[in-house]
Design a protein around this motif. Structure first.
Motif, PDB file in Angstrom:
ATOM      1  N   LEU A 150      -4.621   8.705  -4.089  1.00  0.00           N
ATOM      2  CA  LEU A 150      -3.668   8.847  -3.002  1.00  0.00           C
ATOM      3  C   LEU A 150      -2.526   9.764  -3.416  1.00  0.00           C
ATOM      4  O   LEU A 150      -2.353  10.087  -4.585  1.00  0.00           O
ATOM      5  N   CYS A 151      -1.729  10.159  -2.433  1.00  0.00           N
ATOM      6  CA  CYS A 151      -0.516  10.911  -2.702  1.00  0.00           C
ATOM      7  C   CYS A 151       0.590  10.388  -1.795  1.00  0.00           C
ATOM      8  O   CYS A 151       0.356   9.541  -0.931  1.00  0.00           O
ATOM      9  N   TYR A 152       1.786  10.903  -2.002  1.00  0.00           N
ATOM     10  CA  TYR A 152       2.929  10.370  -1.258  1.00  0.00           C
ATOM     11  C   TYR A 152       2.794  10.619   0.239  1.00  0.00           C
ATOM     12  O   TYR A 152       3.402   9.910   1.050  1.00  0.00           O
ATOM     13  N   ILE A 153       1.994  11.626   0.642  1.00  0.00           N
ATOM     14  CA  ILE A 153       1.824  11.917   2.066  1.00  0.00           C
ATOM     15  C   ILE A 153       1.216  10.714   2.784  1.00  0.00           C
ATOM     16  O   ILE A 153       1.649  10.340   3.890  1.00  0.00           O
ATOM     17  N   GLU A 154       0.198  10.088   2.160  1.00  0.00           N
ATOM     18  CA  GLU A 154      -0.411   8.904   2.769  1.00  0.00           C
ATOM     19  C   GLU A 154       0.613   7.787   2.951  1.00  0.00           C
ATOM     20  O   GLU A 154       0.643   7.107   3.976  1.00  0.00           O
ATOM     21  N   GLY A 155       1.472   7.598   1.928  1.00  0.00           N
ATOM     22  CA  GLY A 155       2.500   6.571   2.025  1.00  0.00           C
ATOM     23  C   GLY A 155       3.493   6.850   3.132  1.00  0.00           C
ATOM     24  O   GLY A 155       3.865   5.949   3.900  1.00  0.00           O
ATOM     25  N   PHE A 210       0.814  -1.220   0.000  1.00  0.00           N
ATOM     26  CA  PHE A 210       0.000   0.000   0.000  1.00  0.00           C
ATOM     27  C   PHE A 210       0.853   1.278   0.000  1.00  0.00           C
ATOM     28  O   PHE A 210       0.563   2.202  -0.779  1.00  0.00           O
ATOM     29  N   PRO A 211       1.893   1.401   0.852  1.00  0.00           N
ATOM     30  CA  PRO A 211       2.726   2.607   0.755  1.00  0.00           C
ATOM     31  C   PRO A 211       3.353   2.777  -0.623  1.00  0.00           C
ATOM     32  O   PRO A 211       3.453   3.901  -1.128  1.00  0.00           O
ATOM     33  N   TYR A 212       3.752   1.672  -1.237  1.00  0.00           N
ATOM     34  CA  TYR A 212       4.345   1.758  -2.570  1.00  0.00           C
ATOM     35  C   TYR A 212       3.315   2.256  -3.590  1.00  0.00           C
ATOM     36  O   TYR A 212       3.650   3.023  -4.494  1.00  0.00           O
ATOM     37  N   ILE A 213       2.059   1.827  -3.433  1.00  0.00           N
ATOM     38  CA  ILE A 213       0.980   2.310  -4.302  1.00  0.00           C
ATOM     39  C   ILE A 213       0.814   3.823  -4.147  1.00  0.00           C
ATOM     40  O   ILE A 213       0.567   4.532  -5.118  1.00  0.00           O
ATOM     41  N   CYS A 214       0.941   4.314  -2.919  1.00  0.00           N
ATOM     42  CA  CYS A 214       0.824   5.759  -2.667  1.00  0.00           C
ATOM     43  C   CYS A 214       1.891   6.549  -3.417  1.00  0.00           C
ATOM     44  O   CYS A 214       1.656   7.679  -3.841  1.00  0.00           O
ATOM     45  N   PHE A 215       3.074   5.960  -3.569  1.00  0.00           N
ATOM     46  CA  PHE A 215       4.170   6.651  -4.238  1.00  0.00           C
ATOM     47  C   PHE A 215       4.151   6.493  -5.754  1.00  0.00           C
ATOM     48  O   PHE A 215       4.756   7.297  -6.457  1.00  0.00           O
ATOM     49  N   THR A 216       3.488   5.477  -6.271  1.00  0.00           N
ATOM     50  CA  THR A 216       3.567   5.178  -7.704  1.00  0.00           C
ATOM     51  C   THR A 216       2.208   5.279  -8.402  1.00  0.00           C
ATOM     52  O   THR A 216       1.934   6.253  -9.094  1.00  0.00           O
ATOM     53  N   ILE A 217       1.356   4.276  -8.210  1.00  0.00           N
ATOM     54  CA  ILE A 217       0.073   4.234  -8.921  1.00  0.00           C
ATOM     55  C   ILE A 217      -0.867   5.326  -8.442  1.00  0.00           C
ATOM     56  O   ILE A 217      -1.597   5.936  -9.220  1.00  0.00           O
ATOM     57  N   LYS A 218      -0.906   5.546  -7.119  1.00  0.00           N
ATOM     58  CA  LYS A 218      -1.710   6.598  -6.481  1.00  0.00           C
ATOM     59  C   LYS A 218      -3.214   6.401  -6.663  1.00  0.00           C
ATOM     60  O   LYS A 218      -3.981   7.354  -6.618  1.00  0.00           O
ATOM     61  N   GLU A 219      -3.624   5.162  -6.880  1.00  0.00           N
ATOM     62  CA  GLU A 219      -5.048   4.805  -6.957  1.00  0.00           C
ATOM     63  C   GLU A 219      -5.278   3.550  -6.142  1.00  0.00           C
ATOM     64  O   GLU A 219      -4.469   2.614  -6.178  1.00  0.00           O
ATOM     65  N   PHE A 220      -6.407   3.530  -5.434  1.00  0.00           N
ATOM     66  CA  PHE A 220      -6.663   2.383  -4.561  1.00  0.00           C
ATOM     67  C   PHE A 220      -8.162   2.139  -4.472  1.00  0.00           C
ATOM     68  O   PHE A 220      -8.943   3.076  -4.256  1.00  0.00           O
ATOM     69  N   GLY A 221      -8.559   0.882  -4.644  1.00  0.00           N
ATOM     70  CA  GLY A 221      -9.972   0.516  -4.545  1.00  0.00           C
ATOM     71  C   GLY A 221     -10.379   0.292  -3.096  1.00  0.00           C
ATOM     72  O   GLY A 221      -9.833  -0.593  -2.414  1.00  0.00           O
ATOM     73  N   ILE A 222     -11.325   1.088  -2.607  1.00  0.00           N
ATOM     74  CA  ILE A 222     -11.749   1.000  -1.212  1.00  0.00           C
ATOM     75  C   ILE A 222     -12.388  -0.352  -0.914  1.00  0.00           C
ATOM     76  O   ILE A 222     -12.269  -0.883   0.189  1.00  0.00           O
ATOM     77  N   GLY A 223     -13.048  -0.946  -1.890  1.00  0.00           N
ATOM     78  CA  GLY A 223     -13.758  -2.198  -1.645  1.00  0.00           C
ATOM     79  C   GLY A 223     -12.915  -3.432  -1.833  1.00  0.00           C
ATOM     80  O   GLY A 223     -13.446  -4.491  -2.178  1.00  0.00           O
TER      81      GLY A 223
END
Length: 612
Positions: free
Chosen positions: A414-419, A338-351
């Motif tokens: 998402l953004c890098y802050i969340e990561g 998940f932190p890596y997603i915040c830094f790269t893809i920056k999209e996340f499915g809540i469900g």
């Protein structure tokens, strides 16, 4: 406690050090290519100093050798010499270019591409132009003058079989269901529509349509129950080749092979060592994997499962066994990815939790049945019987998809802050367990970071445009107001931009002479309708800012931002223009204009002080 156990495990498994050292060596070479020698030297020196103070000298020498190996390997991969006559295999064919494989590297083919087919091996004559893309392992462009075809081989016929099977699926099913089978079973995502891909993203099960370790585990278990270990490993390898041999499937295959071979030769199997060994092999073959998102997500998810799956299973012991195992597996896979997603893809499915709990079992059956249909695609009776069952399961999946998409919100951006916050939270937890009681205050700091991230201290203005849509977003304090003009075909753009900026008020196609009070100090006024577009004037603290579109020469579009009260205003704000996701982003911060005027001509910013 967890940190001590992890360090103890690493100290007793030198292959983990060797793999990390190889990666650092590749990073050092990348920094040299990008002319950031100081950064590369700082990273490498920091790593080697820590290792020197941690391990024995004999291990340190071996680790240094792996570091040097990484440096050499990365340089050899990207500094390969390309002659005027080369042999390549065509991987993908697009409208105006082809992507080919040249000695393990990606090459963009242009020029004479007539009658070239996917999977075909050719001898090309032309000129090479170096243009490296490190993330995809691409070394440049090759302009073909002429080419000769080689005799068709197994790789070519694999591509032909895939196309034939898809056409046969389409005869029995509709294109949407056929595309899902090709994506889920064989990793052929080109047959999926954009809407289908977005739905998989929203449900957090995008990994289902890209052949990964999840697919390999299902395929191997099914094969082993029928054929035994040795034949199953061989058939699994054939499946890896058939699906394109991407990083995730190769990683899973190597780990499965090590596990089964360890049982045969009566050796102990260690998950961390197997994971490190697979990474070592793959990076040696393709060093650009250190930048590949699929490679990183596969390894981080697997590492999260190794480290946290059992702990989460103990925490969730009150749940039924099947739900417990599925939920703990899903959550543990997200811990590090998940932190890596915040830094790269920056999209996340809540469900993603319900998506994995409800959909993964159904798609697991589809993976098995889809591969059975491939094995018997020449026998119509068996093929049609399997397709009949597949149709029922796919219809069920689509129904579950519909319900889940209705329940859950759209993709969270998402953004890098969340990561960074997530990493700090995890480190704080580890420190607190180690006895550093002051670490309990870290969550408070994280909450403050989130507040400041969502609170706009100084007003911000964004101008975003695409071919069929245009947006102006005003952010102030906790408010985000979006003004938009768009064609009916661009309605998806509105949803995308609204969610990306988390706008709580959307004003669509505003009419002229419309006044809106945004807050106590800011007012928006629309006026002077121009070519079906409405210009916007913002009044902030008695200062006026005009967003006006002006058209001069054909195909030249100008965005003019004027500050009407620019006398004695400090020029300390910044403006940014970026091109991303096929949109042009224009940002003005602090509502102060750095120059008197900003012009956006096509995609390029120009600044000048004189008036139009």
């Amino acid at each position: 406690m967890y940190l001590k156990l992890l360090l103890k495990q690493v100290m007793n498994k030198p292959i983990i050090y060797y793999t990390i050292s190889l990666i650092i060596g590749c990073i050092f070479s990348l920094c040299i290519f990008e002319r950031s020698i100081i950064l590369g030297a700082a990273i490498s020196a920091s790593f080697l100093i820590i290792i020197f103070c941690t391990v024995d000298k004999k291990y340190f020498i071996i680790i240094c050798l792996f570091f040097i190996l990484g440096v050499i390997d990365f340089n050899l991969f990207f500094n390969i010499k390309v002659e005027n006559k080369i042999e390549v295999r065509v991987k993908q064919k697009k409208d105006y270019y082809c992507i080919a494989n040249y000695k393990g590297r990606s090459l963009l083919l242009k020029g004479n591409l007539k009658n070239i087919e996917e999977g075909q091996k050719i001898k090309a004559y032309g000129n090479f132009q170096r243009d490296m893309n490190y993330s995809f392992g691409s070394i440049g462009n090759y302009n073909i003058d002429r080419y000769d075809k080689y005799k068709k081989d197994a790789m070519y016929y694999i591509s032909v079989i895939k196309k034939y099977v898809y056409k046969k699926f389409c005869k029995c099913l509709d294109k949407n269901k056929s595309g899902i089978i090709m994506g889920v079973c064989f990793g052929e995502t080109d047959y999926l529509s954009k809407i289908q891909k977005e739905e998989f993203k929203k449900l957090g099960v995008i990994h289902i349509i890209s052949v990964s370790g999840f697919h390999m585990s299902i395929i191997y278990k099914a094969l082993e129950s029928i054929f035994g270990i040795k034949i199953s490993i061989l058939m699994s390898f054939i499946y890896v080749i058939f699906t394109g041999a991407n990083a995730a499937t190769l990683r899973a295959f190597i780990m499965i092979a090590l596990l089964k071979l360890a049982n045969i030769v009566f050796k102990n199997y260690n998950s961390l060592c197997a994971l490190s060994f697979s990474a070592l092999i793959l990076i040696l073959i393709k060093p650009f994997y250190i930048l590949n998102i699929g490679f990183a997500l596969s390894f981080l998810s697997t590492l999260g499962i190794i480290l946290f799956n059992k702990k989460l299973s103990k925490i969730l012991y009150k749940l039924p066994e099947k739900i417990n195992s599925s939920l703990s597996l899903t959550l543990s896979a997200q811990f590090l990815s998940f932190p890596y997603i915040c830094f790269t893809i920056k999209e996340f499915g809540i469900g993603f939790i319900l998506g994995n709990l409800l959909l993964v079992p159904l798609y697991s059956i589809i993976i098995i049945l889809g591969n059975i249909s491939l094995m018997f695609f020449k026998i119509d009776f068996i093929f049609n019987s399997v397709i009949f069952i597949l149709n029922i399961i796919l219809t069920t999946c689509m129904g579950v998809n519909y319900v889940l998409l209705y329940i859950f919100p759209n993709i969270k951006y998402l953004c890098y802050i969340e990561g960074v916050c997530l990493i700090l939270l995890y480190l704080g937890y580890l420190l607190y367990n180690q006895g550093y009681k002051r670490a309990k205050y870290i969550p408070i700091y994280i909450v403050l970071i989130f507040v400041f991230e969502n609170y706009t201290l100084f007003p911000e203005i964004y101008y975003i445009s695409s071919k069929e849509s245009e947006f102006i977003i005003f952010n102030n304090k906790f408010n985000s107001i979006m003004f938009c003009n768009y064609n009916i075909n661009a309605s998806k753009d509105v949803i995308y931009i609204k969610e990306k900026f988390n706008s709580n008020n959307v004003i669509t196609n505003p009419i002229s002479d419309l006044k809106i009070n945004l807050d106590d100090k800011t007012q928006a006024k629309f006026y002077k309708k121009l070519n079906s577009r409405v210009d916007l004037q913002l009044n902030y603290k008695n200062r006026k800012y005009l967003f006006k579109r002006q058209y001069y020469k054909p195909y030249t579009k100008i965005l003019c931002v004027k500050n009407y009260n620019s006398i004695n205003i400090p020029f300390y704000s910044l403006c940014e223009i970026t091109n991303k996701d096929s949109y042009n982003y224009f940002k003005v911060t602090k509502c102060k204009i750095f120059f008197d005027e900003f012009l956006l001509i096509k995609n390029y910013p120009f600044c000048r002080r004189d008036k139009l």
